[in-house]
Motif scaffolding. Structure first.
Motif, short mmCIF file in Angstrom:
data_model
loop_
_atom_site.label_atom_id
_atom_site.label_comp_id
_atom_site.label_asym_id
_atom_site.label_seq_id
_atom_site.Cartn_x
_atom_site.Cartn_y
_atom_site.Cartn_z
N LEU A 566 0.84 -1.19 0.00
CA LEU A 566 0.00 0.00 0.00
C LEU A 566 0.88 1.25 0.00
CD1 LEU A 566 -2.64 -1.07 2.67
CD2 LEU A 566 -2.65 -1.51 0.21
N LYS A 567 0.35 2.34 -0.56
CA LYS A 567 1.11 3.58 -0.64
C LYS A 567 0.83 4.42 0.60
CE LYS A 567 0.56 3.54 -5.69
NZ LYS A 567 -0.06 4.25 -6.85
N ASP A 580 -2.87 6.07 0.02
CA ASP A 580 -3.39 6.15 -1.35
C ASP A 580 -3.77 4.75 -1.82
OD1 ASP A 580 -4.00 6.61 -3.94
OD2 ASP A 580 -2.07 7.49 -4.52
N LEU A 581 -5.09 4.48 -1.89
CA LEU A 581 -5.60 3.19 -2.37
C LEU A 581 -6.23 3.33 -3.75
CD1 LEU A 581 -7.33 1.97 0.92
CD2 LEU A 581 -5.04 1.44 0.11
N ASP A 612 -7.26 8.23 -0.03
CA ASP A 612 -7.69 8.29 -1.43
C ASP A 612 -8.19 6.91 -1.85
OD1 ASP A 612 -8.11 8.73 -4.11
OD2 ASP A 612 -6.18 9.69 -4.47
N ILE A 613 -9.51 6.82 -2.14
CA ILE A 613 -10.09 5.55 -2.60
C ILE A 613 -10.68 5.72 -3.99
CG2 ILE A 613 -10.57 4.65 -0.29
CD1 ILE A 613 -13.44 5.69 -0.60
N SER A 614 -10.15 6.68 -4.74
CA SER A 614 -10.67 6.97 -6.08
C SER A 614 -10.44 5.79 -7.02
CB SER A 614 -9.99 8.22 -6.64
OG SER A 614 -10.25 9.34 -5.84
N LEU A 632 -10.61 13.28 2.46
CA LEU A 632 -11.04 12.06 1.77
C LEU A 632 -11.23 12.38 0.29
CD1 LEU A 632 -12.04 9.12 1.80
CD2 LEU A 632 -14.33 10.00 2.31
N ARG A 633 -10.59 11.57 -0.54
CA ARG A 633 -10.75 11.71 -1.99
C ARG A 633 -11.44 10.44 -2.49
NH1 ARG A 633 -8.47 14.84 -6.01
NH2 ARG A 633 -8.35 13.88 -8.07
N MET A 634 -12.62 10.58 -3.11
CA MET A 634 -13.41 9.43 -3.54
C MET A 634 -14.10 9.75 -4.87
SD MET A 634 -16.29 9.70 -0.51
CE MET A 634 -17.62 9.05 -1.50
#
Length: 682
Positions: A566-567, A580-581, A612-614, A632-634
């Motif tokens: 994972l990042k 970052d996912l 980040d789960i984008s 949260l970035r989605m």
């Protein structure tokens, strides 16, 4: 007695050389090796090294630093306002006054000084745990863990330690004058510290003293602010708010406010603004604790104590902190408080509580006596029937006991056919009992195999291998036996846990190399992870990272030959990590542990700076329950119910910024999100 000893001859010239040796013969390097602490102090060019910021308020900033002289981390305070000499003097006055108060519940000062830039500072103990405000906020929010950790008796113990500190300060003629939950630190091992003595005042009678153990009021009182109103509304005594003049009863008022908040989790006065709160306090509009939060059902004895400490007239409050403490101790010892003015009925209830066992025995005795008196005439007639009935009950109980002994043996034997991995330690005791009994060979083999599996799950590889060795027919257990042998050599002590990296490698090995031997390896991996996390709740994110990677691949049934890490990174100045996912094939993040509830694999990372789960296949936001992030970035998600996102985001208590595809949400949802967060589009 000395016949068995041998005398070893030593040449005479060697003895003479030994005794003739002079301490001056050692080299300078050898001499310095004998005094490492002295050398480090002589060589230290700069005593303090800044590590990370801790907090910043209106008066000062707090930073965690490393003190090379002490050899440990401490906290350093610097003034926010430091443009004038008077502002610097005010800051140093607080430091000098606090340094003069030596008490276990007052934050200790280590050093006071002025750095090379002319900025004053003082260093103090690096305080552990939460502030009392954090604890009360969690209790008000209904946090189950905090309710378990801080029941009323624990909160009262914290209150008594606060009172100890203030009583000591009063004995040194010092008033705190800014008592509030933010200024109280509570450690995880029962430590309680009263902090922030910036508004403290040395009472009259100490000015100009020459006694080195007495605090000098002329030196330590803030003369520039004399007569001005200072304090926090809701905790500041009315007379302190009116004129700025006060005595020990002002601190007692603040202690009453603290006690009120421990009982209700709310301020004793209401108000939509600071001025309204102050006005209500000046008017004495205190809402009784039992009316403020009826659902908490707090004791009237303590509510009365809080109300007396909060009396508008200082003369009607407790005359000293020790009197207030005595009231709390009376309640803790099972007595009514004097403030309650309890009637006979209430005092009787407390008496029964104090002597519950004696009261119970007394009631039993009285009931028996009444029964004897009322049944005296019937006693002879019914005695034979009672004896007969008792005999029947005794025989039935004896038969039931024998039956239970027989059934217990059956239960132990049946336990060999199934393994409850969630209750591993309990099952081990059941298996041990079963193995001590008489069993058929196949039953014994099954029981040993299940016990070995439990031990393997708990990472007790040595004990597991011993059990596997006793199996007559290992069968599919052979794979676990080989792994037990390998990891018993890596970790000989069964009391220890594998480091997270080695545990991740073990889980990968089970997934990839042993899947054909262990068809039920999925729950085995999950229970190994579950028990590991139960014993290691606080893991550094970098150490936890490989373990989280393996479990996410396992949970999402992704069987790649190579598990991508994972990042995870951390930027300078940020308290949390960025995870970052984006683009990963993860739809699930929560493990459903049968009998153990749900565990979110992302939760041990703590409060993330950004998640980040984008562009992932995530469908349900409930998978992020118990995960916390500031940003949260989605984007690029195909959520099943996008309009319930505001509800699901309530899990993230620290969330401030949100990046989403706005066109996927209706106007109502967009407006609701914008009212709570900083919302942006990609």
């Amino acid at each position: 007695m000395n016949e068995g000893r041998q005398k070893i001859p030593v040449p005479e010239d060697e003895l003479k050389a030994l005794y003739a040796a002079d301490a001056g013969d050692i080299t300078e390097e050898e001499r310095r090796a004998l005094t490492p602490i002295l050398n480090s102090l002589e060589e230290t060019a700069e005593r303090y090294r800044i590590l990370e910021p801790i907090a910043e308020g209106g008066e000062k900033t707090i930073t965690r630093i490393y003190d090379s002289c002490l050899g440990r981390s401490v906290a350093m305070a610097r003034p926010v306002r430091r443009d004038t000499e008077q502002e610097k003097e005010d800051f140093l006055r607080e430091a000098r006054l606090t340094a003069g108060l030596d008490h276990p519940n007052i934050v200790p000062i280590h050093n006071i000084g002025i750095d090379a830039d002319g900025i004053p500072f003082f260093t103090m103990e690096l305080l552990p745990g939460d502030s009392l405000k954090d604890i009360l906020d969690r209790l008000r929010a209904g946090d189950a863990q905090y309710r378990k950790n801080y029941p009323l008796d624990i909160l009262l113990g914290i209150f008594q330690k606060i009172c100890d500190a203030i009583a000591y300060a009063h004995s040194r003629q010092v008033l705190h004058l800014d008592m509030k939950p933010e200024n109280i630190r509570v450690g995880t091992f029962g430590e309680v510290f009263v902090c922030d003595w910036g508004l403290a005042k040395v009472m009259d009678g100490t000015a100009g003293t020459t006694d080195i153990d007495t605090l000098d009021g002329d030196l330590l009182n803030d003369m520039a602010l004399s007569g001005t109103i200072q304090g926090t509304p809701g905790f500041m005594a009315p007379e302190q708010g009116r004129t700025g003049s006060c005595s020990e009863t002002a601190d007692i008022y603040a202690l009453g406010s603290l006690l009120y908040m421990l009982l209700t989790h709310e301020l004793p006065v209401e108000g939509s603004s600071t001025n309204e709160i102050l006005d209500n306090a000046l008017a004495g509009k205190i809402i009784p604790p039992r009316n403020r939060k009826p659902g908490l059902n707090r004791p009237q004895s303590l509510a009365a104590v809080a109300m007396q400490a909060l009396a508008l007239d200082p003369a009607k409050r407790y005359a000293s902190v020790t009197q207030l403490q005595a009231e709390i101790q009376r309640y803790l010892s099972g007595f009514t408080t004097r403030a309650e003015k309890a009637g006979p009925a209430t005092r009787t209830v407390f008496l029964i509580r104090r002597h519950s066992r004696s009261a119970f025995l007394l009631m039993v005795f009285m009931a028996a006596l009444i029964a004897v008196v009322m049944g005296g005439l019937l006693r002879i007639r019914t005695e034979r029937d009672v004896a007969k009935e008792n005999l029947i009950l005794f025989l039935a109980e004896q038969e039931r006991s024998e039956q239970l002994d027989s059934e217990l043996g059956d239960v132990v034997q049946r336990a060999g056919t199934s393994v409850d991995l969630i209750q591993a330690r309990t099952m081990l005791s059941v298996f041990d009992k079963g193995l001590r009994g008489e069993l058929k060979p196949e039953e014994r083999n099954q029981l040993l195999g299940n016990k070995a599996t439990l031990l393997f799950t708990l990472q007790k590889f040595q004990a597991a291998y011993v059990c596997f060795e006793q199996l007559e027919k290992p069968g599919r257990m052979l794979a676990l036996k080989e792994l037990s042998h390998t990891y018993a050599q890596l970790k000989p002590n069964d009391s220890n846990l594998l480091p997270e990296k080695q545990l991740a490698e073990l889980l990968i090995k089970i997934r990839q190399d042993y899947i054909r031997y262990l068809p039920d390896q999925t729950p085995l991996l999950q229970y190994i992870f579950f028990h590991h996390m139960q014993r290691r709740p606080d893991i550094a994110p970098e150490e936890y990272l490989p373990l989280a990677s393996v479990m996410l691949y396992q949970l999402n049934d992704i069987m790649h030959a190579y598990i991508l890490p994972l990042k995870l990174r951390k930027r300078p100045g940020e308290s949390g990590y960025r995870l970052d996912l984006s683009g990963m094939h993860f739809t699930r993040y929560r493990l459903d542990i049968m009998g153990g509830g749900k565990m979110n694999i992302l939760a041990p990372f703590g409060t993330l700076e950004m998640l980040d789960i984008s562009d992932t296949p995530l469908v349900r936001m409930t998978e992020l329950a118990t995960v916390d992030a500031k940003r949260l970035r989605m984007t690029g998600l195909d959520l099943a119910h996008p309009n319930v996102v505001p509800l699901r985001l309530n899990y993230m208590r620290s969330l401030k910024e949100l990046t989403i595809d706005l066109h996927l949400y209706d106007k109502k949802t967009q407006n609701e999100l914008r009212s709570r967060y900083i919302v942006s589009a990609p």
